[in-house]
Design an enzyme around this catalytic site. Sequence first.
Site, PDB file in Angstrom:
ATOM      1  N   GLU A 140       0.798  -1.225   0.000  1.00 49.00           N
ATOM      2  CA  GLU A 140       0.000   0.000   0.000  1.00 49.00           C
ATOM      3  C   GLU A 140       0.830   1.273   0.000  1.00 49.00           C
ATOM      4  OE1 GLU A 140      -0.299  -2.464   2.264  1.00 49.00           O
ATOM      5  OE2 GLU A 140      -2.316  -2.587   3.089  1.00 49.00           O
TER       6      GLU A 140
ATOM      7  N   ASP B  39      -2.181  -5.257   3.641  1.00 50.27           N
ATOM      8  CA  ASP B  39      -2.465  -5.674   5.015  1.00 50.27           C
ATOM      9  C   ASP B  39      -3.524  -6.761   5.055  1.00 50.27           C
ATOM     10  OD1 ASP B  39      -0.692  -3.747   5.854  1.00 50.27           O
ATOM     11  OD2 ASP B  39      -2.239  -2.246   6.243  1.00 50.27           O
TER      12      ASP B  39
ATOM     13  N   ASP C  41      -6.257  -7.300   6.589  1.00 51.71           N
ATOM     14  CA  ASP C  41      -7.543  -6.974   7.176  1.00 51.71           C
ATOM     15  C   ASP C  41      -8.519  -6.786   6.016  1.00 51.71           C
ATOM     16  OD1 ASP C  41      -6.787  -4.565   6.094  1.00 51.71           O
ATOM     17  OD2 ASP C  41      -6.676  -3.486   7.993  1.00 51.71           O
TER      18      ASP C  41
ATOM     19  N   GLU D 162      -9.901  -4.174   4.668  1.00 47.42           N
ATOM     20  CA  GLU D 162      -9.572  -3.124   3.713  1.00 47.42           C
ATOM     21  C   GLU D 162      -8.360  -3.521   2.879  1.00 47.42           C
ATOM     22  OE1 GLU D 162      -9.265   1.726   3.500  1.00 47.42           O
ATOM     23  OE2 GLU D 162      -9.364   0.723   5.434  1.00 47.42           O
TER      24      GLU D 162
ATOM     25  N   TYR E 131       1.718  -5.637  13.211  1.00 44.18           N
ATOM     26  CA  TYR E 131       0.591  -4.921  12.610  1.00 44.18           C
ATOM     27  C   TYR E 131      -0.262  -4.252  13.681  1.00 44.18           C
ATOM     28  CZ  TYR E 131      -3.200  -3.967   9.342  1.00 44.18           C
ATOM     29  OH  TYR E 131      -4.136  -3.345   8.563  1.00 44.18           O
TER      30      TYR E 131
ATOM     31  N   ARG F  27      -3.359  -2.920  13.539  1.00 41.38           N
ATOM     32  CA  ARG F  27      -4.819  -3.034  13.524  1.00 41.38           C
ATOM     33  C   ARG F  27      -5.193  -4.458  13.904  1.00 41.38           C
ATOM     34  NH1 ARG F  27      -3.877   0.332   8.984  1.00 41.38           N
ATOM     35  NH2 ARG F  27      -4.782   2.412   9.244  1.00 41.38           N
TER      36      ARG F  27
ATOM     37  N   HIS G  92      -4.909 -11.364  13.785  1.00 44.22           N
ATOM     38  CA  HIS G  92      -3.500 -11.034  13.905  1.00 44.22           C
ATOM     39  C   HIS G  92      -3.018 -11.285  15.326  1.00 44.22           C
ATOM     40  CE1 HIS G  92      -4.185  -9.040  10.111  1.00 44.22           C
ATOM     41  NE2 HIS G  92      -5.067  -8.249  10.671  1.00 44.22           N
TER      42      HIS G  92
END
Length: 990
Positions: free
Chosen positions: A11, A96, A98, A100, A326, A328, A373
């Site tokens: 990203e 990532d 997740d 998103e 990570y 989040r 995670h």
Amino acid sequence: MATGRKLVIVESPTKAKKIGGYLGDGYTVMASVGHIRDLAQPSQVPSADKGHFGKFGVDVDDDFKPYYIVDGNKKKTVAELKKALKTADELYLATDEDREGEAIAWHLVQTLKPKVPVKRMVFHEITRDAIHASLNKTRNVDDNMVDAQETRRVLDRLYGYELSPVLWRKVGPGLSAGRVQSVATRLIVERERERMAFVRTAYWDVVATLVTKDAQATPFPARLVELDGRRVAGSKDFDDQGNPTDAAKKDDAMRIDETTAREIAAELKSADFTVTGLDTKPYRRRPQPPFTTSTLQQTAGNRLSMSSRSTMRAAQGLYENGYITYMRTDSVTLSQEAIEAARDDVSKRYGKEYLSEKPKQYTTKTAGAQEAHECIRPAGAHFRSPDELASLLPPDQLRLYTLIWRRTLASQMADATGSTATVHMQAPSAGHGIAHFQASGTVIAFLGFMKALGEGNGSRNQRNKGEKHQEESSNVALPQLDRGDVLNADDVVPDGHETQPPARYTEATLVKTLEAREIGRPSTYASIISTIIDRGYVYERGRALIPSWLAFSVIKLLEGNFPQYVDYRFTAQMENGLDMIAHGKEKGKDWLTDFYFGAGENSAKTTSQIHDGLQKQVAQLGDIDARAINTITIGDGLQVRVGRYGPYLEDTVNTDDEGNPKRASLPETVAPDELTIEKGHELIATNAGGPRELGEDPETHGKVEVRKGRFGPYVALTLPEQETDEAKAPTKSKTAAKARTSKKAAAAKPKMASLFKTMDPETISLDDALRLLRLPRVVGEVEETDEKTGEVFSATIQASNGRYGPYLTKSLPDGKSDTRSLAGEDEIFTVDLDKAKELFAQPKYGNRRRGGAKPPLRELGPDPDNGKAVTIKDGFYGAYITDGETNRTLPKQYTPESIEPAQAFALLAEKRAAGPAKRRGSSRKGTTRKTATKKTPTRKASTKTTRSKTTRSKTTTSKSKTAASKGTAAKAKPSRRARQSVAESQVKEA
């Protein structure tokens, strides 16, 4: 750019640089810079598809099919990625893990349309070992996670685009409603309502400072808890209205007033205090689990005074540079590698006695936790200490890393142990019976995990954290005591208290509440809080979140007309529904159908779950009384009205001479709960008492008044009405009558002038008011030579006050003028002709430099982060805080005099952490700068442009002639597309 056979897409550029260093020459690592495509705004949908996608950018009649576009600022990125993909034989998506991140990976596949194998890399920390291990554990893009994320995106679009226009019509333009932001705002508004309804109640007790016969013993305080066999009432014994609770009535708790407390204190000063009981209990405190996203934001807010946005920004930087895992996550699980690293570090630093007996593994207790995670911890198999990173990290990232490092080590350490002692004493009072006192103290014998956290030491007593009320005994150092010991009073004093309303939310407590109610996701809390602050629904005072009156109106409308969509349980169920989609147990289109169209009788929902959808509720919305929505009742005829230019106070009982309610502006520094009935009447009396007459102008015989307007106090000169013969004559023509009325209104308009900043509207004199009304002041005339013609002319110099401050004006030929700034408003009346000549002799902007910087409004001392002197200065846009390098506008709830230095330092630290303002092309993981490239137009294009201009010119001329022939003024009206574009820009999803 070097190309390789394997293309890896992440990203952010920072992440790409770090991973590229680990993978080497065989890989090309590039950044998508967040999402490369998104839902189209309705104005961006082509004409051919308007019928299906024109309202939302989503076709609600075709299984909520979204219309995606690659925005202009991402086209260059997409082109570069496609170019790199042509030379690659494999594509790795390393976004990532997740929802998103999964959606970003899916969008990359959909846009790039790769013809080579696609592999999804998954890792939770950016270290060499983790990156190389992830190459051997690739998977496919998870369609269920993508479905959940895209469902959320469409849901937010439907929610915002249906409800926000209702707010525009009934509250004000530019407002927005959001699935989570509106619920978060409601929480803050409800807390303020509780504070507004709260009735403070005074109660008293007595504190005695006691000493033993041992002269070396330290005196300690004890508090009165019982009098003549009755328990003394504390704050918990009163409800929100100041009445005794049922428990207080059952216990027959005694409320002591000030008079009684003073009598008891006087009677006990010479009394003997006898120890009647000793209770000793073992003390044990266990370490907390490692950080999740939510607990990291809470702890950083409480201990480091960092906002949620600053915390996540710093954590993002630490993660992308490979310092932490990570950030989040809602899991508290530690990998075996991390447990070994933490225990090894503890053993080396503090000794094996500080380790827990067995390795500790924690489990998440929060309902709905995804646990995809590991927890947030230092990255790698060996934890780098904060000292090792001190020279590598910015101050905010270093402080956050230290917090994470300490919490991770503490999670594998032994419990803190000690003992808690409670001493009971009694003393006879002459007129109130036996008084019982109590004192408590905790002694930490073994620090355990507290050693890593930097809390306490072996000889000091630990005070309880959190908000404990004053009637509870403080934890103090207690001497060695035995039953029957007699103590003397060094001092006995009455101690008054007042019950306190519920504490306002801080970012930390709001995050905790949102998580406890399962509203939204911890990874989104920072953006949610930022959104409600940016929208003007909430502002900060210190760390407290205070709702604006605008928020009261918005929540009042949503609660009254869309209660389902700001209901806490319903919002949590929506989040649970997204989880079900992510786990493959539901389909996004089915879930959206129930949400938007409703769960009818043919739905799979149970009878209790049948409801109307959002579309039907908006369509069936009846008339909404905008006045009622924008009115908040205070009491005694006082009410707050949220108007076009902001909130104001209105007294509906006490009216002016014309029968209109008296009004007063509301100071921005007054919070809603501080606007009591008494305060309201005071504001009305001070600000809404009408203009104050100063006297008569001897020249015009007009009335001079000082008034208070929207932009501050000003003086006004109202001329007496003079009816001419023309006015007395009868009027036959309606047009003439209208013109006469217009002239009369123009003549009746008073002359006005703003007060100087140094002037007080309560003390300004008639002479000062007349001087203001006479401005501009003629300073004098000078002889000047016209540079073009050589002719000599007389130029008049005048002093006046303008939008940008006081200035001088010198008239020039052809109606032109030259200006120079004055140092202060008072110089308008004191500057003479010689001084004016001197100023005009300088270059136009020279006197600004020559005059130097304005002196600071206040000096706050050295910044704790960098040691630089922090001051508050007066700038063009108002007061601001600065350390010489970083500037931060002073928030409206503060004044230069009222803000505490610690608050100013925290605001500067947040601004420093935020870095430069992002351009419009910014995205989730980074920013791109759109470089303007100038293209040389071809002859064909030039011809086309010329023709286009000619056509437009002819069209415009034709329209102008048509308008002129009709005798009407042609007023340009924005196109439908332009109006729609403006409306869309005002709708921002949470």
